[in-house]
Design a protein around this motif. Sequence first.
Motif, PDB file in Angstrom:
ATOM      1  N   LEU A 107      38.641  53.079  31.521  1.00 29.73           N
ATOM      2  CA  LEU A 107      38.296  51.673  31.596  1.00 29.73           C
ATOM      3  C   LEU A 107      36.939  51.798  31.527  1.00 29.73           C
ATOM      4  O   LEU A 107      36.068  51.129  30.646  1.00 29.73           O
ATOM      5  CB  LEU A 107      38.823  51.231  32.903  1.00 29.73           C
ATOM      6  N   LYS A 108      36.313  52.633  32.202  1.00 28.79           N
ATOM      7  CA  LYS A 108      34.694  52.716  32.088  1.00 28.79           C
ATOM      8  C   LYS A 108      34.211  53.249  30.388  1.00 28.79           C
ATOM      9  O   LYS A 108      33.268  52.773  30.132  1.00 28.79           O
ATOM     10  CB  LYS A 108      34.226  54.053  32.980  1.00 28.79           C
ATOM     11  N   TYR A 121      42.785  46.180  29.000  1.00 29.56           N
ATOM     12  CA  TYR A 121      43.311  47.381  29.667  1.00 29.56           C
ATOM     13  C   TYR A 121      44.309  47.092  30.705  1.00 29.56           C
ATOM     14  O   TYR A 121      44.291  46.801  31.475  1.00 29.56           O
ATOM     15  CB  TYR A 121      42.036  48.332  30.187  1.00 29.56           C
ATOM     16  N   ASN A 122      45.518  48.087  30.458  1.00 31.15           N
ATOM     17  CA  ASN A 122      46.537  48.283  31.466  1.00 31.15           C
ATOM     18  C   ASN A 122      47.042  46.789  31.890  1.00 31.15           C
ATOM     19  O   ASN A 122      47.160  46.564  33.224  1.00 31.15           O
ATOM     20  CB  ASN A 122      45.961  49.292  32.670  1.00 31.15           C
ATOM     21  N   GLY A 163      33.865  42.512  35.298  1.00 31.55           N
ATOM     22  CA  GLY A 163      34.686  42.441  36.300  1.00 31.55           C
ATOM     23  C   GLY A 163      36.291  42.136  35.730  1.00 31.55           C
ATOM     24  O   GLY A 163      36.155  41.731  34.319  1.00 31.55           O
ATOM     25  N   THR A 164      36.969  41.689  36.345  1.00 28.52           N
ATOM     26  CA  THR A 164      38.440  41.285  35.784  1.00 28.52           C
ATOM     27  C   THR A 164      38.284  39.748  35.616  1.00 28.52           C
ATOM     28  O   THR A 164      37.185  38.969  36.209  1.00 28.52           O
ATOM     29  CB  THR A 164      39.563  41.334  36.880  1.00 28.52           C
ATOM     30  N   ARG A 165      39.221  39.283  34.752  1.00 24.21           N
ATOM     31  CA  ARG A 165      38.991  37.886  34.433  1.00 24.21           C
ATOM     32  C   ARG A 165      39.031  36.812  35.339  1.00 24.21           C
ATOM     33  O   ARG A 165      38.510  35.573  35.435  1.00 24.21           O
ATOM     34  CB  ARG A 165      39.993  37.651  33.482  1.00 24.21           C
TER      35      ARG A 165
END
Length: 97
Positions: free
Chosen positions: A22-23, A57-58, A82-84
């Motif tokens: 992810l990074k 991702y994932n 960040g996440t959505r």
Amino acid sequence: MTEVIFLPPAAKFLKKLKDKKLKGLYREAIDKIRADHTVGEAKSGDLYGVYGYDIFYNKTNYELAYRVEYAENKIIVVIMAGTRENFYDELKRYMKN
């Protein structure tokens, strides 16, 4: 080369990331943005002047919010990552302060 500056919310999120894949996806996204800042989606309304870039991702949707500033050269300012979930609400809150 286009300079990239990370504001505290983005720097904190990216520093805490443990997942190397992810990074790496965030790093790739930033490289794409450096090459062409218009790859992200231009926002309107309260977030006028901000671009959003999606990373999947994932089975999770991650976001990267940035804006472009011009001094002597073009500078990409990464505001938040960040996440959505609740991302744009948090971004609006941060931008108001």
